[in-house]
Every structure is written in C-alpha cells, then in structure tokens.
Design a protein around this motif. Structure first.
Motif, PDB file in Angstrom:
ATOM      1  N   MET A   3     -17.428  -2.703   1.863  1.00 58.61           N
ATOM      2  CA  MET A   3     -18.159  -2.613   3.159  1.00 58.61           C
ATOM      3  C   MET A   3     -17.012  -2.976   4.361  1.00 58.61           C
ATOM      4  O   MET A   3     -16.236  -3.735   4.283  1.00 58.61           O
ATOM      5  N   LEU A  19     -24.477   5.988   0.212  1.00 50.26           N
ATOM      6  CA  LEU A  19     -23.528   4.653   0.272  1.00 50.26           C
ATOM      7  C   LEU A  19     -23.818   4.290  -1.366  1.00 50.26           C
ATOM      8  O   LEU A  19     -24.779   4.102  -1.720  1.00 50.26           O
ATOM      9  N   ARG A  32     -20.150  -1.255  -2.277  1.00 48.85           N
ATOM     10  CA  ARG A  32     -20.462  -1.185  -0.691  1.00 48.85           C
ATOM     11  C   ARG A  32     -21.877  -1.350  -0.495  1.00 48.85           C
ATOM     12  O   ARG A  32     -22.488  -1.969   0.469  1.00 48.85           O
ATOM     13  N   ASP A  76     -21.243   3.202   7.824  1.00 42.60           N
ATOM     14  CA  ASP A  76     -21.912   2.700   6.382  1.00 42.60           C
ATOM     15  C   ASP A  76     -23.353   2.776   6.483  1.00 42.60           C
ATOM     16  O   ASP A  76     -24.050   3.122   5.740  1.00 42.60           O
TER      17      ASP A  76
END
Length: 290
Positions: free
Chosen positions: A1, A26, A30, A17
């Motif tokens: 991230m 995603l 992450r 993100d």
C-alpha cells in the motif's frame, strides 16, 4: 500500500488504492493493508464510500474473509506443490491418513520390533511374513468413507476415480516400501533373502486393489490378508526350512499374481467411477451392477 500524508497528524490510504479496492481489483498483500487501515480510519472509509458503491465495498470485505479463512498448506503439501504437483492433487496426497506422522511412526515401531525379533530367533520369517502386509494395510486405510476422514474431499476432487486411486496408491507404496527397505538394511546377514518380501507385498497390494472393485475397501484387503496368513501357516506346518512363498518358485508365483492382478485392476478401472457419490463404498459393487 502506498500511503500519503494528507496533514501533519495522520497517514491515509492512497486514492488509487481506494479506487482499486472499490472495483475489487486490489490484490494481496496491499488488499490486507488497506483493509487494516480502513478499520481504524474514518476519513478513508468516507473516501472509499465516495470512490465506489456499497456493493463493491461489501464484496471487498467478503474477499478478505475468504483470504483469511482459506486453509494454509502444510509442509508436505507445500513441498509437493514446489515440485510441480497440482494444488488439488497435493492436498489429496497430504491428507492421506497413512502418510501422517502417527501412522508412519507406528509402522516404524512395528518394523523395529520385528527386526529385533529376527535377531532374537535367528530367523527372518516373522519379518518376511509381516512386511508384505504393511503396503496392503496402508493402501486399504487410504480409501472409503469408513476409513478415510478426507473421503468427502476425495469424492468432489476433479479426478477420475481410478486415477485418484493410483495416485494415492503410489504415494502409500513409496512410503511403505521405503520403510520396509530401511528395515531390510538392518538384516545384512540374510543377504538377498531379506528382500523376498517385496514380490509378495506387490502381489498382495495389487490383488487387494483388484478385489476392491467387487468387495469394497474393507472386505477385499481383509480377505487377502487372511489368505496370506493362512498360506504362511500351512507352509510353516508342511515345509521345513524356508516357507514356500519366499523360495524361488514362490517368488515366481508372487510375480505372476502381481501381473495378473494389475491387468485385472486395469480392466476394472471404470468400476471405480460407477457411483460418483460413493466410488469406493462397501456397497459399491451392488450399485455398479444395478
């Protein structure tokens, strides 16, 4: 991230993100980082709500739950996967009951006690009589709803029933014959005679598998074991010296039985898929002919 510092007091998830999270694109790790951050950050939760619809957010949480609840592979499964074995096959092999440490430890203990008895009696007959039964017992304990605690998983496995049978049989034979071979090395005084359990062991295992298609995974190996024990008792009572199964003619007969049983097993291979719900249950023969 990737985090960005929006003010002097807090760190927040990157907007890119959050958009990927909302779209369900995603990926871990992450994904886990964003989920952890969202649990403690109200501004990021608000930003997420603005970046995507509530359904996408719910799907993201469900995806995280699935990742966390997914079973982690054990060392044996991970090793098999690393050597190129497919994931579902590796899991089925790792779950085979007789490949667990408890079974292998019990087999090693039995073999150690048998080797000790050979030295005490100065005769390898006990070892030669027991060793062929271990592969048969190991294969028998690997199949069927009454014996295999992972039976339901094997039923839904995307494999032909006969192929699954052979995969597990080979795995069990490698383990059992390997342990028997190590025990044989502890009997160097008897030379090649200490290896005369090998052909009977293969013959008993092949015969038990061939009869499983007709009699089921419990009765078939029990019957084969009973016949083997009875044969040894008769041979011990009528023949002085080396029992007949461990002489040259007996070894020839064992090899012939192994070949005939293997051919019969191959011809009966479709019977192991005759009933998809219970391919190796004890009433399998009845359903396959009805």
């Amino acid at each position: 991230m990737r985090d960005v510092k929006s003010d002097g007091a807090a760190w927040h998830a990157d907007a890119e993100d959050l958009r990927a999270y909302a779209r369900g694109e995603l990926e871990a790790p992450r994904l886990w980082s964003v989920d952890t951050h969202l649990a403690a950050c109200a501004p990021c939760r608000q930003a997420l709500a603005e970046a995507g619809d509530p359904l996408a957010v719910d799907l993201g949480w469900e995806r995280l739950d699935a990742e966390l609840d997914a079973p982690r592979p054990g060392p044996v499964e991970a090793l098999l996967t690393r050597f190129g074995v497919a994931d579902h096959i590796a899991r089925l092999l790792a779950a085979t009951p007789v490949l667990r440490a408890s079974w292998l430890g019990a087999v090693m203990l039995v073999l150690a006690m048998t080797v000790a008895s050979v030295y005490a009696m100065d005769s390898p007959t006990v070892f030669l009589a027991l060793a062929p039964l271990l592969p048969l017992a190991g294969v028998a304990l690997s199949y069927g709803p009454a014996l295999d605690p992972t039976y339901e998983m094997t039923v839904v496995a995307p494999l032909h029933g006969f192929r699954l049978l052979m995969i597990r049989t080979v795995a069990v034979l490698v383990a059992s014959l390997g342990l028997n071979g190590l025990a044989t090395l502890a009997l160097p005084l008897y030379g090649l005679h200490a290896l005369s359990w090998l052909l009977p062991g293969l013959a008993l295992t092949a015969t038990g598998l061939a009869l499983t298609a007709r009699l089921g995974p419990v009765l078939a190996p029990a019957l084969v074991s009973g016949v083997w024990v009875a044969l040894l008792v008769v041979a011990e009572a009528t023949v002085h010296g080396t029992p007949l199964p461990f002489t040259a003619p007996g070894q020839g007969v064992a090899a012939a039985v192994a070949v005939v049983s293997a051919v019969l097993l191959h011809r009966l291979r479709d019977r192991f898929d005759a009933s998809p719900a219970h391919p190796l249950s004890t009433d399998f023969a009845h359903r396959s002919t009805s």
